[in-house]
Design an enzyme around this catalytic site. Structure first.
Site, PDB file in Angstrom:
ATOM      1  N   CYS A   1       2.350 -43.242  23.254  1.00  0.00           N
ATOM      2  CA  CYS A   1       0.960 -43.509  22.861  1.00  0.00           C
ATOM      3  C   CYS A   1       0.981 -44.120  21.463  1.00  0.00           C
ATOM      4  O   CYS A   1       1.519 -43.533  20.541  1.00  0.00           O
ATOM      5  CB  CYS A   1       0.172 -42.203  22.852  1.00  0.00           C
ATOM      6  SG  CYS A   1      -1.413 -42.310  22.030  1.00  0.00           S
TER       7      CYS A   1
ATOM      8  N   CYS B   1      -6.021 -47.172  19.832  1.00  0.00           N
ATOM      9  CA  CYS B   1      -7.080 -47.636  20.738  1.00  0.00           C
ATOM     10  C   CYS B   1      -8.358 -46.808  20.623  1.00  0.00           C
ATOM     11  O   CYS B   1      -9.445 -47.303  20.905  1.00  0.00           O
ATOM     12  CB  CYS B   1      -6.622 -47.565  22.183  1.00  0.00           C
ATOM     13  SG  CYS B   1      -4.880 -47.847  22.400  1.00  0.00           S
TER      14      CYS B   1
ATOM     15  N   THR C   1      -5.433 -37.605  18.601  1.00  0.00           N
ATOM     16  CA  THR C   1      -4.290 -38.499  18.752  1.00  0.00           C
ATOM     17  C   THR C   1      -4.095 -39.335  17.497  1.00  0.00           C
ATOM     18  O   THR C   1      -4.978 -40.097  17.119  1.00  0.00           O
ATOM     19  CB  THR C   1      -4.531 -39.417  19.967  1.00  0.00           C
ATOM     20  OG1 THR C   1      -4.639 -38.600  21.121  1.00  0.00           O
ATOM     21  CG2 THR C   1      -3.415 -40.413  20.151  1.00  0.00           C
TER      22      THR C   1
ATOM     23  N   GLU D   1      -0.580 -35.313  18.238  1.00  0.00           N
ATOM     24  CA  GLU D   1      -1.989 -34.941  18.264  1.00  0.00           C
ATOM     25  C   GLU D   1      -2.177 -33.787  17.281  1.00  0.00           C
ATOM     26  O   GLU D   1      -1.211 -33.091  16.974  1.00  0.00           O
ATOM     27  CB  GLU D   1      -2.428 -34.474  19.653  1.00  0.00           C
ATOM     28  CG  GLU D   1      -2.451 -35.571  20.712  1.00  0.00           C
ATOM     29  CD  GLU D   1      -1.055 -35.952  21.194  1.00  0.00           C
ATOM     30  OE1 GLU D   1      -0.143 -35.109  21.095  1.00  0.00           O
ATOM     31  OE2 GLU D   1      -0.881 -37.088  21.647  1.00  0.00           O
TER      32      GLU D   1
ATOM     33  N   HIS E   1     -12.562 -46.123  26.873  1.00  0.00           N
ATOM     34  CA  HIS E   1     -11.242 -45.486  26.796  1.00  0.00           C
ATOM     35  C   HIS E   1     -10.626 -45.315  28.189  1.00  0.00           C
ATOM     36  O   HIS E   1      -9.407 -45.294  28.330  1.00  0.00           O
ATOM     37  CB  HIS E   1     -11.316 -44.159  26.047  1.00  0.00           C
ATOM     38  CG  HIS E   1     -10.022 -43.820  25.363  1.00  0.00           C
ATOM     39  ND1 HIS E   1      -9.377 -44.707  24.533  1.00  0.00           N
ATOM     40  CD2 HIS E   1      -9.227 -42.722  25.422  1.00  0.00           C
ATOM     41  CE1 HIS E   1      -8.249 -44.168  24.103  1.00  0.00           C
ATOM     42  NE2 HIS E   1      -8.128 -42.963  24.639  1.00  0.00           N
TER      43      HIS E   1
ATOM     44  N   TYR F   1      -6.721 -46.921  29.461  1.00  0.00           N
ATOM     45  CA  TYR F   1      -5.607 -46.300  30.183  1.00  0.00           C
ATOM     46  C   TYR F   1      -5.049 -47.218  31.265  1.00  0.00           C
ATOM     47  O   TYR F   1      -3.908 -47.031  31.708  1.00  0.00           O
ATOM     48  CB  TYR F   1      -6.044 -44.960  30.798  1.00  0.00           C
ATOM     49  CG  TYR F   1      -6.117 -43.826  29.795  1.00  0.00           C
ATOM     50  CD1 TYR F   1      -6.391 -44.068  28.459  1.00  0.00           C
ATOM     51  CD2 TYR F   1      -5.913 -42.514  30.187  1.00  0.00           C
ATOM     52  CE1 TYR F   1      -6.452 -43.039  27.554  1.00  0.00           C
ATOM     53  CE2 TYR F   1      -5.981 -41.471  29.279  1.00  0.00           C
ATOM     54  CZ  TYR F   1      -6.256 -41.746  27.959  1.00  0.00           C
ATOM     55  OH  TYR F   1      -6.312 -40.720  27.053  1.00  0.00           O
TER      56      TYR F   1
ATOM     57  N   CYS G   1      -2.433 -49.108  28.603  1.00  0.00           N
ATOM     58  CA  CYS G   1      -1.349 -48.393  27.906  1.00  0.00           C
ATOM     59  C   CYS G   1      -0.436 -47.636  28.862  1.00  0.00           C
ATOM     60  O   CYS G   1       0.783 -47.707  28.751  1.00  0.00           O
ATOM     61  CB  CYS G   1      -1.912 -47.462  26.840  1.00  0.00           C
ATOM     62  SG  CYS G   1      -2.554 -45.897  27.443  1.00  0.00           S
TER      63      CYS G   1
ATOM     64  N   GLU H   1      -1.928 -36.197  29.151  1.00  0.00           N
ATOM     65  CA  GLU H   1      -3.021 -37.010  28.627  1.00  0.00           C
ATOM     66  C   GLU H   1      -3.612 -37.899  29.704  1.00  0.00           C
ATOM     67  O   GLU H   1      -4.798 -38.213  29.684  1.00  0.00           O
ATOM     68  CB  GLU H   1      -2.553 -37.847  27.427  1.00  0.00           C
ATOM     69  CG  GLU H   1      -3.755 -38.234  26.593  1.00  0.00           C
ATOM     70  CD  GLU H   1      -3.524 -39.410  25.710  1.00  0.00           C
ATOM     71  OE1 GLU H   1      -2.552 -40.153  25.941  1.00  0.00           O
ATOM     72  OE2 GLU H   1      -4.323 -39.603  24.798  1.00  0.00           O
TER      73      GLU H   1
HETATM   74 FE1  SF4 Z   1      -2.807 -43.641  23.293  1.00  0.00          FE
HETATM   75 FE2  SF4 Z   1      -3.319 -44.982  25.522  1.00  0.00          FE
HETATM   76 FE3  SF4 Z   1      -5.295 -43.687  24.262  1.00  0.00          FE
HETATM   77 FE4  SF4 Z   1      -4.170 -45.930  23.253  1.00  0.00          FE
HETATM   78  S1  SF4 Z   1      -5.376 -45.739  25.148  1.00  0.00           S
HETATM   79  S2  SF4 Z   1      -4.690 -44.087  22.138  1.00  0.00           S
HETATM   80  S3  SF4 Z   1      -2.054 -45.643  23.822  1.00  0.00           S
HETATM   81  S4  SF4 Z   1      -3.477 -42.798  25.257  1.00  0.00           S
HETATM   82 FE    FE Z   2      -6.087 -40.947  24.821  1.00  0.00          FE
END
Ligand code: SF4
Ligand code: FE
Length: 484
Positions: free
Chosen positions: A100, A104, A191, A258, A293, A297, A300, A448
């Protein structure tokens, strides 16, 4: 100041006076701590890639506010093409870190705050949008990392914020002053907060009129007086600080962290407030942030999945099983699942639309479908990777045993796979799979995937709301020639 280099980013973190706790002790040098450093390296990657000409189009863009070149992580999306590039950028960062990369959440918060404060000001004649644009301009100009903070501890889930026995279970305003507000509470699962310059707080859910003090959004520097970060314990975390355990770590350079973040009577000046008591806009902000968000996902996790699929394929080669038909089929299945996640991330971006404020938002139904798949597919991808890797992934001796003069030669001899590959390389790839399946990166790739950006049921509620069942029923009735 324009774009920061990775090194400048690291140096900028050194200037922060963060209060970080880990294993019952205050961490004085956060930047060089061996357990935290890999997570900082993941964020640094978002700076390093932005400096490379081959990634310029994906990693940078032009600010809609200032017209200057900025990192895409601080942009307001101006088109569906921008939304698609966001997902591609996240896939790239996932591929480069297998972790991660933490930046983001801030980006998703910027885009939801921008449109929500615009509509809020229109309804109430407030100045939140102006405050927010000023704040975002500062972030863009200085290329800073912002932690988006949403999830409150929530206490008794059956009670609303103001009905909790302990009023601090949801972050709230405890004092209103002429120059600002004082807030108290906590945000869980933050995070990358210890790698961030600022924290942007949002409410955790829609609020009722009696929860006025809990409908609050603002941003403050992460080293503001009263902010305390308590880092989460991760599986295998201390391998990173162990001498001679480099290979055991699996992913030596990158990671994610985190923290439970405490706000102990933190002062927020008026110009940094973006919501303050207008309860009916809390739900809009939460829904938009969650939508963005859930789209994230689809980028990422796919990038991390690419690395895991690659690692499984390498392990098969080293085991001498790469030509076996069921192994090939398992790699196909992993790819199919991973690309399905990506397809949803791209689809909700391509079907996005312009908000009243001018920035673009994803299609909420498709973004929720995207995240619902993310709560399942990485688990199956991991299961297949473990199947291909074999049991040695979890029974293999340590790096130190391999280097020991007495038992090392036995490890070398008996843990060898195909003759052309060194035992060390076989160990390295299995440890990488372990890292993503069970180790520190499993925090981001597995759990996550389940709970980040809202647990599975949260997406099902949105899917029910956005699914337009009445229209589908009407379609069926027309085809069936039902007349009512
Ligand atoms: Fe982390 Fe993915 Fe959330 Fe970006 S979108 S902060 S990489 S979990
Ligand atoms: Fe996240």
């Amino acid at each position: 100041m324009g774009l920061m280099t990775g090194e400048e980013y690291v140096e900028s973190l050194r200037k922060l006076n963060l209060k970080v706790y880990m294993f019952g002790e205050k961490v004085d040098n956060v930047v060089d701590n061996p357990i935290i450093r890999p997570s900082m390296n993941s964020v640094k990657m978002t700076y390093d890639l932005a400096q490379m000409p081959e990634y310029e189009d994906l990693m940078t863009t032009t600010s809609s506010i200032t017209g200057k070149k900025i990192n895409r992580f601080s942009t307001l999306h101006q088109s569906t093409d921008d939304l698609i590039k966001k997902v591609k950028m996240q896939r790239l960062c996932g591929q480069k870190t297998a972790s991660c990369f933490q930046r983001c959440v801030g980006m998703d918060a910027f885009n939801s705050e921008y449109s929500t404060t615009f509509e809020l000001d229109k309804a109430y004649g407030t100045k939140y949008h102006e405050n927010f644009v000023k704040f975002l301009t500062y972030i863009q100009e200085n290329d800073l990392v912002v932690d988006g903070a949403m999830t409150d501890p929530k206490g008794d889930r059956g009670l609303s914020p103001s009905k909790q026995e302990d009023p601090d279970m949801y972050l709230h305003v405890v004092e209103r002053r002429p120059d600002g507000i004082v807030v108290r509470g906590a945000k869980a699962h933050q995070t990358g907060i210890c790698n961030s310059h600022e924290v942007l707080v949002m409410p955790t859910q829609a609020m009722r009129p009696e929860d006025k003090d809990y409908a609050v959004s603002f941003s403050v520097p992460t080293d503001t007086k009263g902010i305390i970060m308590i880092l989460g314990r991760q599986s295998c975390d201390t391998r990173k600080s162990e001498e001679g355990a480099d290979i055991d770590v699996g992913n030596y350079n990158y990671g994610g962290v985190e923290a439970l973040t405490i706000f102990d009577n933190v002062f927020v000046p008026n110009e940094r407030i973006f919501l303050n008591g207008e309860t009916e806009f809390a739900g809009m902000l939460v829904e938009r942030f969650a939508g963005y968000h859930r789209q994230s996902y689809g980028g990422c996790k796919v990038g991390v999945g690419d690395v895991l699929i690659g690692a499984a394929a390498v392990a098969a080669e080293y085991n001498g099983t790469s030509k076996v038909s069921h192994i090939k089929d398992k790699l196909i299945e992993m790819t199919h699942l991973n690309e399905t996640l990506y397809a949803c991330g791209i689809a909700c971006s391509a079907e996005g639309h312009k908000t009243e404020s001018g920035n673009f938002i994803i299609d909420l139904l498709l973004a929720n479908v995207c995240k619902q798949n993310v709560t399942r597919f990485p688990y199956e991808i991991v299961r297949l990777a473990e199947d291909i890797a074999g049991g040695l992934m979890v029974t293999m001796p340590s790096d130190k045993d391999f280097k020991d003069p007495i038992v090392g030669p036995y490890c070398e001899k008996y843990l060898k796979g195909v003759a052309s590959v060194s035992t060390e390389n076989r160990m390295r790839i299995l440890r990488l799979i372990e890292n993503m399946a069970l180790g520190t990166a499993a925090v981001g790739y597995r759990t996550e995937s389940m709970h980040g950006a809202g647990s599975p049921q949260a997406q099902r509620i949105m899917i029910a709301r956005q699914g337009n069942l009445p229209r589908k029923k009407a379609l069926a009735k027309v085809i069936a020639r039902i007349k009512e």
